[in-house]
Design an enzyme around this catalytic site. Structure first.
Site, PDB file in Angstrom:
ATOM      1  N   SER A  81       0.837  -1.196   0.000  1.00 21.69           N
ATOM      2  CA  SER A  81       0.000   0.000   0.000  1.00 21.69           C
ATOM      3  C   SER A  81       0.877   1.254   0.000  1.00 21.69           C
ATOM      4  CB  SER A  81      -0.964  -0.052   1.193  1.00 21.69           C
ATOM      5  OG  SER A  81      -2.055   0.815   1.012  1.00 21.69           O
ATOM      6  N   ASP A 167      -1.736  14.472  12.749  1.00 22.16           N
ATOM      7  CA  ASP A 167      -1.910  15.790  12.142  1.00 22.16           C
ATOM      8  C   ASP A 167      -1.216  15.876  10.785  1.00 22.16           C
ATOM      9  OD1 ASP A 167      -3.402  16.600  14.302  1.00 22.16           O
ATOM     10  OD2 ASP A 167      -1.772  17.699  15.273  1.00 22.16           O
ATOM     11  N   HIS A 226      -7.440  -6.199   0.328  1.00 23.67           N
ATOM     12  CA  HIS A 226      -6.298  -5.280   0.303  1.00 23.67           C
ATOM     13  C   HIS A 226      -5.229  -5.673   1.320  1.00 23.67           C
ATOM     14  CE1 HIS A 226      -4.028  -1.650  -0.291  1.00 23.67           C
ATOM     15  NE2 HIS A 226      -4.227  -1.245   0.945  1.00 23.67           N
TER      16      HIS A 226
END
Length: 245
Positions: A81, A167, A226
């Protein structure tokens, strides 16, 4: 420098493993141990993940550069990924460092989906009220089955904090789901290994893949999605080992 976990093995070309978004080196322990039976294996915590340093950026140029710094010799590289995209950029920009390349269930394209859901879910956990992982899991109940358990591997219970720079991952999400505009090629042996039930690597993507990786071969593991390495670890490890051999 990235945090690494090494698995000693017989002499041979080492294998470098790069995990996906929200993952860590520890997620790959079972696969790494199995593959280390015939070669040294090094799994990394990518930047802004696990025990690796936090940075203000999270581009694939950054991630590929981080991987290159870990490599003190040419290695075979396996990435899943996000880690697969980083591995592709590494091979394209530093082909001399990569022997064989395995890309697990990802293509060098921009995806339409976002991964902001898990980020918002983790941000929403009141860690002051968490005494154990079950408490945290109860606050992640809106996510798809299996996702909370995966995310909780990155929860530091002692410090009451996530080992993820949420963040920055949120701020850089467009880069994470995207792929840089690269015109280089990697001519080395390359395997795109996907889950049979996943649509992350479509037949329509193969022309773009072949443009960048002319020697690319494609394989699917039946019954896997996945998270192909977690859903079918034995089959996944066997396919990787066969390709590397």
């Amino acid at each position: 420098m990235l945090n690494t976990v090494s698995y000693g093995g017989p002499d041979g070309t080492p294998l470098l493993i790069a995990h996906g978004l929200f993952g860590s080196a520890r997620n790959w322990g079972v696969i790494a141990k199995r593959l280390s039976e015939v070669r040294p294996v090094v799994a990394v915590d990518m930047r802004n993940h696990g025990l690796s340093p936090w940075f203000d950026t999270h581009s694939y140029d950054d991630l590929a550069r981080d991987l290159a710094k870990v490599m003190d010799q040419p290695m075979d590289v396996l990435g899943h990924s996000m880690g697969g995209k980083a591995a592709m950029v590494l091979a394209l920009q530093h082909p001399e460092k990569v022997g064989k390349l395995i890309v697990a269930d990802i293509a060098p394209i921009t995806y339409a989906h976002t991964q902001m859901g898990p980020i918002e879910a983790m941000r929403g956990v009141d860690l002051s009220q968490v005494e154990n992982r079950a408490d945290a899991k109860a606050q992640l109940s809106d996510l798809e089955p299996g996702v909370p358990d995966f995310l909780l591997q990155s929860l530091d219970m002692k410090e009451k904090r996530w080992r993820l720079n949420l963040d920055i991952l949120a701020a850089e999400m467009d880069k994470i789901i995207g792929f840089p505009d690269i015109v280089d090629q990697f001519d080395g042996p390359t395997l795109f290994l996907s889950g049979g039930n996943s649509d992350y690597v479509r037949r329509a993507d193969r022309d773009r893949i072949k443009d960048l990786f002319p020697a690319a071969k494609f394989a699917k593991i039946p019954g896997a999605g996945h998270w192909v390495h977690a859903e079918k670890p034995r089959e996944f490890a066997a396919a990787v080992a066969a390709f590397l051999a």
